[in-house]
Design a protein around this motif. Sequence first.
Motif, PDB file in Angstrom:
ATOM      1  N   ASN A  39      15.903  24.736  -0.930  1.00  0.00           N
ATOM      2  CA  ASN A  39      15.331  23.822  -1.917  1.00  0.00           C
ATOM      3  C   ASN A  39      15.354  24.467  -3.290  1.00  0.00           C
ATOM      4  N   VAL A  50      17.458  19.253  -2.723  1.00  0.00           N
ATOM      5  CA  VAL A  50      17.927  19.847  -1.479  1.00  0.00           C
ATOM      6  C   VAL A  50      19.383  20.262  -1.629  1.00  0.00           C
ATOM      7  N   ILE A 291       9.457  17.605  -2.074  1.00  0.00           N
ATOM      8  CA  ILE A 291      10.670  16.972  -2.593  1.00  0.00           C
ATOM      9  C   ILE A 291      10.397  15.613  -3.237  1.00  0.00           C
TER      10      ILE A 291
END
Length: 328
Positions: A39, A50, A291
């Motif tokens: 990441n 990602v 994320i």
Amino acid sequence: MRRKKRDTISSSLTLVLFLSLLAVFSITHLYASNSKLINCDLNGDSIYDVVKIDSLGNISFSTINAISWIPINGHLEIDIDCGDINNDGIDDIAGINANGDTWYTLDRGYTWHRISGKLANLVLSDINNDGKADFIGLNGDGHIYISTDLSTWDNIPGTLSQIVAGNLNNNAFYMLAGLNQSGNIYYTSDLFHWVNLPGTLSNLYLMDINNDGKVDFIGLNSGNQLYYLINGGNWVNLGQFTSVQLGDINGDGVPDIMGVTADGSIKYTTNFKDWQSVPGSIDGSFTLKDIDGDGKADIVVLNTNGKVVYSTNLQEWEKMGADPSEID
């Protein structure tokens, strides 16, 4: 005689073709285990993107809002990591190619820069607190090298088979820890003298799990038993897992642990005592970072078939960057 010559040429061509196919198979087999997921914040929005390398070293990245994986020029067959190399607030990518050469890019693969020397493993971490990620690597013999200027390597005494970086003493400098080939655990606070910790591990992680400003030791031993060690105390056993990751799952500012059991089941704990289950199973590797920008770590999985799925609520799974050819 002519027929014999043609037969010889035909046999030679067959042999060349066979060797070529064998070479392709060997390369694919060699690199298949090196598929990796990391990441990185590639655009400076403080939300992790990602990045993955596939079995052939191809690099690509995606986000939960992207409809496909975006290729990054270059190949990193052996290792990959990311960090803010030039202190511009955006993570950069670095890694090791099939020849053992170390490369990095400051512009997402448009241009690559090589640092001379051969490595087998690479970690990026700001060990001198200047705001720039430094290069920490192991060569094929386990010798330890550090580069803080992107051009020269300084050799650190000792040999290791795995190396990690973290703030061990709550000071301005990030220090090093690692495992040798026998699994013995070492750390250094001055990059010269190594301190041996009791026990042996097969995988080592560093994270401040009790929020005291000091990095603690977490690891798996050869029997897949998970342990943690805080402030030089005794190792505490947390159960049996084949792989683990650390991240702030509940958004309280303190890292939690997620692990995968031998049958692929996913479990996590936010208090280092009680374990909760996540639906589904994992047959590959995974990461645990935020994320979607909600302040809580999300799980992203790279399955052995090369597909990536994620969950932002630890209940439902979605494919990441799926294009029509990837949808079942």
